[in-house]
Write a protein that holds these residues in place. Structure first.
Motif, PDB file in Angstrom:
ATOM      1  N   GLN A 110       0.842  -1.197   0.000  1.00  0.00           N
ATOM      2  CA  GLN A 110       0.000   0.000   0.000  1.00  0.00           C
ATOM      3  C   GLN A 110       0.883   1.255   0.000  1.00  0.00           C
ATOM      4  N   LYS A 111       0.524   2.251  -0.787  1.00  0.00           N
ATOM      5  CA  LYS A 111       1.295   3.489  -0.927  1.00  0.00           C
ATOM      6  C   LYS A 111       0.763   4.560   0.029  1.00  0.00           C
ATOM      7  N   GLU A 112       1.695   5.430   0.443  1.00  0.00           N
ATOM      8  CA  GLU A 112       1.309   6.593   1.240  1.00  0.00           C
ATOM      9  C   GLU A 112       1.219   7.803   0.305  1.00  0.00           C
ATOM     10  N   ASN A 113       0.129   8.521   0.372  1.00  0.00           N
ATOM     11  CA  ASN A 113      -0.084   9.681  -0.499  1.00  0.00           C
ATOM     12  C   ASN A 113       0.514  10.947   0.133  1.00  0.00           C
ATOM     13  N   VAL A 114       1.269  11.715  -0.680  1.00  0.00           N
ATOM     14  CA  VAL A 114       1.811  13.016  -0.263  1.00  0.00           C
ATOM     15  C   VAL A 114       1.380  14.049  -1.303  1.00  0.00           C
ATOM     16  N   GLU A 115       0.714  15.114  -0.857  1.00  0.00           N
ATOM     17  CA  GLU A 115       0.237  16.155  -1.767  1.00  0.00           C
ATOM     18  C   GLU A 115       1.097  17.413  -1.616  1.00  0.00           C
ATOM     19  N   ILE A 116       1.564  17.955  -2.766  1.00  0.00           N
ATOM     20  CA  ILE A 116       2.349  19.198  -2.781  1.00  0.00           C
ATOM     21  C   ILE A 116       1.814  20.097  -3.878  1.00  0.00           C
ATOM     22  N   ARG A 117       2.326  21.395  -3.867  1.00  0.00           N
ATOM     23  CA  ARG A 117       2.015  22.320  -4.961  1.00  0.00           C
ATOM     24  C   ARG A 117       3.331  22.815  -5.537  1.00  0.00           C
ATOM     25  N   VAL A 118       3.386  22.817  -6.865  1.00  0.00           N
ATOM     26  CA  VAL A 118       4.557  23.329  -7.576  1.00  0.00           C
ATOM     27  C   VAL A 118       4.084  24.454  -8.477  1.00  0.00           C
ATOM     28  N   ASN A 119       4.565  25.672  -8.165  1.00  0.00           N
ATOM     29  CA  ASN A 119       4.149  26.862  -8.918  1.00  0.00           C
ATOM     30  C   ASN A 119       2.630  26.962  -9.019  1.00  0.00           C
ATOM     31  N   GLY A 120       1.977  26.607  -7.864  1.00  0.00           N
ATOM     32  CA  GLY A 120       0.523  26.753  -7.786  1.00  0.00           C
ATOM     33  C   GLY A 120      -0.281  25.555  -8.252  1.00  0.00           C
ATOM     34  N   GLU A 121       0.347  24.543  -8.868  1.00  0.00           N
ATOM     35  CA  GLU A 121      -0.384  23.363  -9.337  1.00  0.00           C
ATOM     36  C   GLU A 121      -0.192  22.207  -8.357  1.00  0.00           C
ATOM     37  N   PHE A 122      -1.334  21.523  -8.000  1.00  0.00           N
ATOM     38  CA  PHE A 122      -1.293  20.406  -7.053  1.00  0.00           C
ATOM     39  C   PHE A 122      -0.735  19.159  -7.723  1.00  0.00           C
ATOM     40  N   GLN A 123       0.070  18.394  -6.978  1.00  0.00           N
ATOM     41  CA  GLN A 123       0.584  17.096  -7.415  1.00  0.00           C
ATOM     42  C   GLN A 123       0.445  16.095  -6.259  1.00  0.00           C
ATOM     43  N   THR A 124       0.059  14.805  -6.585  1.00  0.00           N
ATOM     44  CA  THR A 124      -0.043  13.730  -5.588  1.00  0.00           C
ATOM     45  C   THR A 124       1.056  12.722  -5.849  1.00  0.00           C
ATOM     46  N   LEU A 125       1.877  12.485  -4.849  1.00  0.00           N
ATOM     47  CA  LEU A 125       3.001  11.559  -4.969  1.00  0.00           C
ATOM     48  C   LEU A 125       2.700  10.279  -4.184  1.00  0.00           C
ATOM     49  N   LYS A 126       3.098   9.080  -4.706  1.00  0.00           N
ATOM     50  CA  LYS A 126       2.913   7.784  -4.065  1.00  0.00           C
ATOM     51  C   LYS A 126       4.240   7.344  -3.459  1.00  0.00           C
ATOM     52  N   LEU A 127       4.253   7.194  -2.125  1.00  0.00           N
ATOM     53  CA  LEU A 127       5.477   6.823  -1.435  1.00  0.00           C
ATOM     54  C   LEU A 127       5.388   5.393  -0.913  1.00  0.00           C
ATOM     55  N   ASP A 128       6.426   4.596  -1.072  1.00  0.00           N
ATOM     56  CA  ASP A 128       6.464   3.202  -0.627  1.00  0.00           C
ATOM     57  C   ASP A 128       6.681   3.114   0.883  1.00  0.00           C
ATOM     58  N   ASP A 152       4.249  16.453   3.203  1.00  0.00           N
ATOM     59  CA  ASP A 152       2.871  16.642   2.765  1.00  0.00           C
ATOM     60  C   ASP A 152       2.482  18.105   2.959  1.00  0.00           C
ATOM     61  N   GLY A 153       1.901  18.690   1.906  1.00  0.00           N
ATOM     62  CA  GLY A 153       1.438  20.074   1.994  1.00  0.00           C
ATOM     63  C   GLY A 153       2.446  21.112   1.568  1.00  0.00           C
ATOM     64  N   MET A 154       3.662  20.744   1.130  1.00  0.00           N
ATOM     65  CA  MET A 154       4.667  21.710   0.685  1.00  0.00           C
ATOM     66  C   MET A 154       4.160  22.525  -0.494  1.00  0.00           C
ATOM     67  N   ASP A 155       4.469  23.841  -0.483  1.00  0.00           N
ATOM     68  CA  ASP A 155       4.118  24.738  -1.582  1.00  0.00           C
ATOM     69  C   ASP A 155       5.431  25.265  -2.166  1.00  0.00           C
ATOM     70  N   LEU A 156       5.844  24.689  -3.304  1.00  0.00           N
ATOM     71  CA  LEU A 156       7.143  24.989  -3.893  1.00  0.00           C
ATOM     72  C   LEU A 156       7.008  25.993  -5.041  1.00  0.00           C
ATOM     73  N   ARG A 157       8.015  26.874  -5.109  1.00  0.00           N
ATOM     74  CA  ARG A 157       8.105  27.818  -6.217  1.00  0.00           C
ATOM     75  C   ARG A 157       9.463  27.612  -6.889  1.00  0.00           C
ATOM     76  N   VAL A 158       9.456  27.498  -8.217  1.00  0.00           N
ATOM     77  CA  VAL A 158      10.693  27.280  -8.979  1.00  0.00           C
ATOM     78  C   VAL A 158      10.914  28.487  -9.899  1.00  0.00           C
ATOM     79  N   ASN A 159      12.110  29.101  -9.787  1.00  0.00           N
ATOM     80  CA  ASN A 159      12.404  30.303 -10.571  1.00  0.00           C
ATOM     81  C   ASN A 159      13.819  30.173 -11.149  1.00  0.00           C
ATOM     82  N   GLY A 160      14.002  30.761 -12.382  1.00  0.00           N
ATOM     83  CA  GLY A 160      15.331  30.685 -13.010  1.00  0.00           C
ATOM     84  C   GLY A 160      16.081  32.000 -12.976  1.00  0.00           C
TER      85      GLY A 160
END
Length: 701
Positions: free
Chosen positions: A549-567, A641-649
């Motif tokens: 069974q996977k553990e779900n982790v939800e984050i935001r990257v530049n405002g868009e939500f992503q769900t990650l599956k962790l072993d 879980d819940g991280m809000d990441l911003r990526v800039n160049g």
């Protein structure tokens, strides 16, 4: 050969003969006696008034004993032919595991098939309360494991089956005859069927090749027997006979039954018949007048007899032979020939003079003597059913032996159920352990205890008259029982540490999804699930912890939500372990999620796009900058879980002069020209700050 006392108990007349067989294979009647019932004690060949019939039989017996000056103890009799019934039945026995079929098992199975035949007979009988007496049976076929086999004894299998043909007489018929004879001190030694006895006397064996119909017409019934190809092949009965003719005379002239019977008999002797009616008037009538009165009922009797013969024979026979007192009924031969459609000379009355070498008692000449003579012949030739008495647990049981009787047949006649002959095995206990079938056998049943005349016996032992049987039913075996500890060897508990908590790791057993202990009884048909306390896999099953069974982790990257599956993973004593890891007492286990870092996401910023003099320009990324909630983070930092990441160049926005190298100018510029700069159509300076998508124009004027 010892003389035979033959007794014909008819509806109207009882006749007794004492016969013997001569050395020349002929027969001799040593003495005879006959008398009528004082009242109607017999109906359709069955005893209805035991005392009245016994009185007449006692009178016959006394007359014969006086003539012979010797006591009579045994007698041969006949039962109505229509009473005989046969049934074919099958019985089957199943065992959970293969066993060897011994003689006792096979005999008990055969007797069970006879019981099944009796049940079939009672179910199909018009009178469901009628009880029947088995007078013999034969095995037709045997099967072992579905394969037909000549002899089951000694074979090995799980399923045995036999098919038998059993012969029965109604108990009321047999018991009525036995009761009458018992009242007058007579023992029945032979029983035959009336149409068989009559046929043996009336139709010699060499005439049975012809298709003949023998009709024994008595007072209440007309019994029919048909011959073809050397033997009798069918029997039938019409529930109508001479009494109907007598009753027609009694009804017309208002007569007592005895007076009407006298009038009927005088029809063949006198032209004018005189009698006194019930009211005392004296009457004299012409014979022809009486014949016209009885013609309709005699015609109906002829039609019924013809119809039954045609049904049994599928056509008219070569000839019809009449016997019995009712065969003397006036008009019967003529009307029977007319109804059947055969010549008059093909219907005749059989008399003693035409049935072979029968000496003695010359006064016995009429057709009513044929049946008692046939009973005597059947007994002397030992063609009847041999009959004798044995004791079963002190009670007398009457035995008919179409073949040599056995203890099993005596028990059957006594009403003892076959299932008590052999104690059935105890029921097996069947269950599953982790989807694997298990069977625990019950104990074997004990066989019945049998003594014949005080000595140990078996079911197939032959009997003789007077044998005493002592029967103690077999006891059933004990049903199989077991508790959990009888089928599972449960190991001791272990102590472990689970995520810092000290716990007991014990084996678990579930029965039909309910937790049970080692002392609980196992239920038949249940499903057991056993989880031992040996390895990591079984511990995780107990705790319902699924590594897949996977553990779900939800984050935001530049405002868009992503769900990650962790072993998931489990550490045993600090080291990662697989499911087959054997656990020891005192082991420390820790569950955790396999973490991802920001670098695992491989984040890249989007480049800035500008338009210089109409051409699209991708402004190069200067460096990758990642922040979370305004804080700069590195690629090695774990994801939460819940991280809000911003990526800039870019650390800062470019100015107009940074984009001028991307502008295309003429190779030569006139002296005195000036450079005009605009951003989005508005005048701009070299230091004007730009934003993605801005449109820059630079021209020399």
């Amino acid at each position: 050969m010892e003389p035979i006392f033959a007794l014909d108990i008819g509806t109207r007349m009882v006749m007794g003969l004492v016969m013997t067989k001569n050395e020349d294979q002929g027969y001799e009647i040593l003495a005879s006696a006959q008398t009528e019932h004082r009242q109607r004690a017999m109906y359709d060949g069955q005893v209805h008034d035991v005392d009245e019939v016994a009185r007449v039989v006692a009178k016959i017996k006394a007359q014969l004993e006086k003539k012979l000056d010797t006591p009579l103890k045994q007698v041969a009799v006949a039962a109505a032919g229509r009473a005989l019934r046969t049934e074919v039945a099958v019985a089957e026995h199943k065992e959970l595991l293969p066993v060897r079929w011994e003689r006792e098992n096979v005999l008990a199975l055969e007797i069970e098939a006879v019981h099944q035949a009796l049940r079939q007979l009672q179910a199909s009988a018009d009178d469901h309360l009628q009880s029947y007496h088995c007078v013999g049976y034969n095995t037709i076929s045997s099967w072992n494991e579905g394969e037909e086999i000549a002899n089951l004894i000694g074979q090995r299998g799980r399923v045995a089956k036999v098919s038998v043909i059993a012969t029965f007489l109604p108990r009321t018929v047999v018991d009525g005859l036995v009761a009458v004879l018992g009242r007058v001190g007579l023992e029945m030694t032979s029983l035959t069927l009336e149409p068989i006895a009559a046929g043996q006397a009336a139709i010699p064996p060499n005439m049975r090749r012809l298709n003949l119909a023998l009709v024994d017409i008595g007072a209440g019934t007309a019994d029919i027997a048909l011959t073809r190809s050397g033997s009798f092949f069918a029997y039938g009965m019409v529930p109508m006979a001479g009494d109907e003719v007598t009753e027609e005379i009694c009804t017309h002239y208002l007569l007592d039954f005895k007076v009407g019977e006298k009038v009927k008999r005088e029809l063949s002797k006198k032209q004018t018949i005189s009698f006194t009616d019930f009211l005392g008037a004296k009457v004299a009538v012409d014979r022809l007048e009486v014949l016209e009165i009885i013609r309709p009922v005699v015609g109906k009797l002829a039609e019924n007899i013809s119809g039954e013969i045609l049904r049994l024979n599928n056509g008219a026979p070569h000839a019809i032979i009449l016997i019995g007192g009712g065969s003397l009924t006036p008009l019967l031969c003529e009307l029977l020939a007319e109804t059947m459609g055969i010549p008059r000379n093909r219907v005749g009355i059989q008399i003693r003079d035409r049935i072979g070498e029968i000496k003695g008692e010359k006064s016995l000449k009429g057709p009513e003597t044929i049946t008692p003579i046939g009973i005597g012949i059947a007994a002397l030739q030992e063609n009847g059913l041999q009959y004798y008495t044995v004791l079963v647990n002190g009670s007398p049981v009457s035995i008919f032996a179409l073949q040599l009787a056995t203890v099993a047949e005596a028990l059957l006649a006594a009403g003892i159920q076959p299932r008590s002959f052999l104690g059935k095995p105890g029921a097996a206990l069947t269950f599953e352990i982790n989807n694997e079938m298990r069977v625990i056998k019950g104990t074997m049943g004990s066989p019945a205890q049998l003594l014949v005349n005080g000595k140990p016996s078996k079911l197939d032992q032959s009997l003789k008259a007077g044998d005493e049987i002592s029967f103690i039913p077999g006891e059933a075996g004990q049903d199989a029982k077991a508790c959990i500890k009888d089928v599972l060897s449960l190991p001791k508990s272990k102590w472990i540490s689970w995520n810092g908590q000290r716990e007991r790791f014990a084996p678990q057993v579930f029965m039909d999804n309910q937790s049970v202990t080692e002392t609980d009884q196992i239920l038949d048909g249940c499903k057991l699930a056993y989880l031992p306390n040996d390895n990591l896999e079984n511990l995780l099953k107990q705790k319902k912890y699924d590594l897949t069974q996977k553990e779900n982790v939800e984050i935001r990257v530049n405002g868009e939500f992503q769900t990650l599956k962790l072993d998931r993973e489990v550490l045993v004593n600090g080291s990662r372990a697989e499911g087959d890891r054997i656990l020891q007492d005192g082991d420390s286990l820790e569950t955790r999620i396999i973490q991802l870092t920001i670098g695992d996401l491989q984040l890249k910023p989007e480049p800035m796009i500008f338009y210089v003099n109409g051409a699209e320009v991708d402004y190069p990324i200067q460096e990758i900058l990642i922040t979370s909630q305004g804080r700069s983070v590195s690629e090695t930092e774990p994801l939460r879980d819940g991280m809000d990441l911003r990526v800039n160049g870019y650390r800062q926005m470019p100015i107009l002069s940074d984009l001028l190298p991307y502008a295309k100018f003429p190779d030569e510029v006139r002296p005195g020209s000036s450079l005009t700069l605009k951003v989005n159509g508005q005048p701009a300076e070299f230091t004007t700050v730009l934003h993605p998508g801005d449109r820059l124009t630079a021209n020399w004027n």
